[in-house]
Design a protein around this motif. Sequence first.
Motif, PDB file in Angstrom:
ATOM      1  N   VAL A 126      46.541  43.121  42.280  1.00 49.30           N
ATOM      2  CA  VAL A 126      45.682  42.540  41.537  1.00 49.30           C
ATOM      3  C   VAL A 126      46.651  41.869  40.406  1.00 49.30           C
ATOM      4  CG1 VAL A 126      44.416  43.190  39.142  1.00 49.30           C
ATOM      5  CG2 VAL A 126      44.163  44.569  41.373  1.00 49.30           C
ATOM      6  N   VAL A 127      45.921  40.740  39.823  1.00 46.24           N
ATOM      7  CA  VAL A 127      46.914  39.733  39.303  1.00 46.24           C
ATOM      8  C   VAL A 127      45.975  39.061  38.019  1.00 46.24           C
ATOM      9  CG1 VAL A 127      46.322  37.798  40.882  1.00 46.24           C
ATOM     10  CG2 VAL A 127      48.155  37.591  39.222  1.00 46.24           C
ATOM     11  N   GLY A 128      46.293  39.102  36.914  1.00 39.87           N
ATOM     12  CA  GLY A 128      45.649  38.531  35.963  1.00 39.87           C
ATOM     13  C   GLY A 128      45.988  37.081  35.533  1.00 39.87           C
ATOM     14  N   VAL A 129      45.055  36.290  35.305  1.00 42.31           N
ATOM     15  CA  VAL A 129      45.225  34.729  35.257  1.00 42.31           C
ATOM     16  C   VAL A 129      44.228  34.353  33.903  1.00 42.31           C
ATOM     17  CG1 VAL A 129      45.339  34.238  37.610  1.00 42.31           C
ATOM     18  CG2 VAL A 129      43.202  33.977  36.541  1.00 42.31           C
ATOM     19  N   ASP A 130      44.725  33.253  33.171  1.00 46.46           N
ATOM     20  CA  ASP A 130      44.292  32.874  31.995  1.00 46.46           C
ATOM     21  C   ASP A 130      44.413  31.452  31.686  1.00 46.46           C
ATOM     22  OD1 ASP A 130      46.897  32.907  31.300  1.00 46.46           O
ATOM     23  OD2 ASP A 130      46.811  34.105  29.471  1.00 46.46           O
ATOM     24  N   GLY A 131      44.982  30.790  32.737  1.00 49.67           N
ATOM     25  CA  GLY A 131      45.285  29.411  32.786  1.00 49.67           C
ATOM     26  C   GLY A 131      46.658  29.091  32.307  1.00 49.67           C
ATOM     27  N   VAL A 183      43.318  40.303  44.395  1.00 45.99           N
ATOM     28  CA  VAL A 183      42.421  40.042  43.363  1.00 45.99           C
ATOM     29  C   VAL A 183      42.655  39.704  42.183  1.00 45.99           C
ATOM     30  CG1 VAL A 183      40.657  41.805  42.118  1.00 45.99           C
ATOM     31  CG2 VAL A 183      41.582  42.423  44.463  1.00 45.99           C
ATOM     32  N   VAL A 184      41.847  38.469  41.769  1.00 44.89           N
ATOM     33  CA  VAL A 184      42.414  37.578  40.760  1.00 44.89           C
ATOM     34  C   VAL A 184      41.195  38.194  39.650  1.00 44.89           C
ATOM     35  CG1 VAL A 184      42.267  35.519  39.611  1.00 44.89           C
ATOM     36  CG2 VAL A 184      42.878  35.754  42.186  1.00 44.89           C
ATOM     37  N   VAL A 185      42.054  38.499  38.319  1.00 46.82           N
ATOM     38  CA  VAL A 185      41.064  39.128  37.314  1.00 46.82           C
ATOM     39  C   VAL A 185      41.308  37.980  36.028  1.00 46.82           C
ATOM     40  CG1 VAL A 185      40.857  40.723  35.640  1.00 46.82           C
ATOM     41  CG2 VAL A 185      41.337  41.366  37.899  1.00 46.82           C
ATOM     42  N   HIS A 186      40.125  37.567  35.446  1.00 50.83           N
ATOM     43  CA  HIS A 186      40.053  36.687  34.300  1.00 50.83           C
ATOM     44  C   HIS A 186      39.159  37.330  33.292  1.00 50.83           C
ATOM     45  CE1 HIS A 186      38.637  33.278  31.972  1.00 50.83           C
ATOM     46  NE2 HIS A 186      39.754  33.458  31.865  1.00 50.83           N
ATOM     47  N   SER A 187      39.689  37.677  32.302  1.00 49.37           N
ATOM     48  CA  SER A 187      38.768  38.316  31.338  1.00 49.37           C
ATOM     49  C   SER A 187      38.434  37.029  30.261  1.00 49.37           C
ATOM     50  CB  SER A 187      39.434  39.048  30.297  1.00 49.37           C
ATOM     51  OG  SER A 187      38.872  39.500  29.065  1.00 49.37           O
ATOM     52  N   TRP A 188      37.019  36.685  30.017  1.00 46.05           N
ATOM     53  CA  TRP A 188      36.554  35.747  29.291  1.00 46.05           C
ATOM     54  C   TRP A 188      35.946  36.260  27.845  1.00 46.05           C
ATOM     55  CZ3 TRP A 188      31.029  35.728  29.167  1.00 46.05           C
ATOM     56  CH2 TRP A 188      30.494  36.107  30.557  1.00 46.05           C
ATOM     57  N   ASN A 189      36.553  37.646  27.295  1.00 48.41           N
ATOM     58  CA  ASN A 189      36.325  38.007  26.121  1.00 48.41           C
ATOM     59  C   ASN A 189      36.914  37.267  25.055  1.00 48.41           C
ATOM     60  OD1 ASN A 189      35.346  39.520  24.152  1.00 48.41           O
ATOM     61  ND2 ASN A 189      36.719  41.336  24.690  1.00 48.41           N
ATOM     62  N   GLY A 192      43.268  47.362  38.572  1.00 46.00           N
ATOM     63  CA  GLY A 192      44.510  47.627  39.382  1.00 46.00           C
ATOM     64  C   GLY A 192      44.515  49.389  39.613  1.00 46.00           C
ATOM     65  N   ALA A 193      43.607  50.047  39.250  1.00 48.69           N
ATOM     66  CA  ALA A 193      43.851  51.467  39.051  1.00 48.69           C
ATOM     67  C   ALA A 193      43.836  51.976  40.624  1.00 48.69           C
ATOM     68  CB  ALA A 193      42.568  52.309  38.661  1.00 48.69           C
ATOM     69  N   ASP A 194      43.324  51.451  41.659  1.00 51.63           N
ATOM     70  CA  ASP A 194      43.362  51.770  43.181  1.00 51.63           C
ATOM     71  C   ASP A 194      44.209  50.634  43.791  1.00 51.63           C
ATOM     72  OD1 ASP A 194      41.847  54.092  42.790  1.00 51.63           O
ATOM     73  OD2 ASP A 194      40.168  52.780  43.058  1.00 51.63           O
ATOM     74  N   ALA A 195      45.056  49.891  43.178  1.00 51.55           N
ATOM     75  CA  ALA A 195      45.861  48.842  43.937  1.00 51.55           C
ATOM     76  C   ALA A 195      47.228  49.355  44.204  1.00 51.55           C
ATOM     77  CB  ALA A 195      45.949  47.508  42.735  1.00 51.55           C
ATOM     78  N   ASP A 196      47.779  48.425  44.639  1.00 54.59           N
ATOM     79  CA  ASP A 196      49.360  48.979  45.156  1.00 54.59           C
ATOM     80  C   ASP A 196      50.063  48.146  44.249  1.00 54.59           C
ATOM     81  OD1 ASP A 196      49.155  50.362  47.730  1.00 54.59           O
ATOM     82  OD2 ASP A 196      48.152  48.604  48.232  1.00 54.59           O
ATOM     83  N   LEU A 197      49.844  47.209  43.574  1.00 53.96           N
ATOM     84  CA  LEU A 197      50.622  46.431  42.408  1.00 53.96           C
ATOM     85  C   LEU A 197      49.888  45.605  41.576  1.00 53.96           C
ATOM     86  CD1 LEU A 197      53.667  45.457  41.732  1.00 53.96           C
ATOM     87  CD2 LEU A 197      53.274  43.743  43.473  1.00 53.96           C
ATOM     88  N   ILE A 198      50.247  45.533  40.248  1.00 52.73           N
ATOM     89  CA  ILE A 198      49.655  44.417  39.448  1.00 52.73           C
ATOM     90  C   ILE A 198      50.653  43.698  39.151  1.00 52.73           C
ATOM     91  CG2 ILE A 198      48.686  44.228  37.106  1.00 52.73           C
ATOM     92  CD1 ILE A 198      47.666  47.260  37.131  1.00 52.73           C
TER      93      ILE A 198
END
Length: 309
Positions: free
Chosen positions: A163-168, A192-198, A262-268
Amino acid sequence: MAEERTPSPKVAVGVDGSDSARGALEWAAAEAGHRGLPLYVVHALSMPLVMSVYTTPTRFHPSQEIAEQGRRVLDESAEHARELRPGLRVETELALEDPSQALLLRTGRRDMVVVGSRGLGSVRTALAGSCGIRLSSRAECPVVVVPRRGERPVQHPGPERIVVGVDGSVDSRRALDFAMHRAAAHEGSSVVVVHSWNVPLPFDTESLTASGWAPPDDLLERHSEELVSGVLAEVVDDATEGVDVSAVRTRHNPVEALVEAGADADLIAIGSRGMGGLRGLVLGSVSQGVLHGATVPVAVLPRHAAENE
């Protein structure tokens, strides 16, 4: 950055005899074995500095008892790593510095540093919980922080869900590039690419919401989709084009979104700083939050990390 005392590339791990450090050692041994790299095991004694106006600062030398205890920790760690990965080249070093400084002095851009999320406490020359944060903000290579061991065994080097977090931001692109190439090297892995637009708005929305106003969700969601697609297009190359990639776009708080995904991932995988990093923080607030909240290993790609080679 001081001149390296050990050759690169390598996987360096800090140990202190704690259960958390043992988990970090096991993860580092698996990583080194999979990549065909040597494993460097470092135990830091955190000896105090002697300051004088007449001489350069020097450190106290450890007593025979302290030194022997440190060597026992190193010997036991090296033996455990070799049992897990027969044939693995393992080297050890007893360092006088504090844990983060000891690892910083012995690693460079082509290395990886692995530490546990908690140690035994500084009084017992341990890797303190903040060691991972200090390393992540200053290291020139990826830093992996491994949480306390639970019932879940080390999965790697088999297929991984990353799981990887992206924001630009530049740092998040480095994190995505790291995740993509790592997945390509572990057959069957996915990203899994995670982007929060909050996005916090610069005005009071309570009264507006009461009058019937609603945030432009469709606009924000479209912007999120374009951002994720654009970042992926920048990092995908011949080596990673076959990687299984999915995206999670959410209005949740970025830390909550990454920890949940990432709770069930192998790596964040995260960058050390993002677009929303508070000024004055050496390590971004999101990165710190994920390091504190994650229950799986977290790889931080520092601001000065080398691009994928």
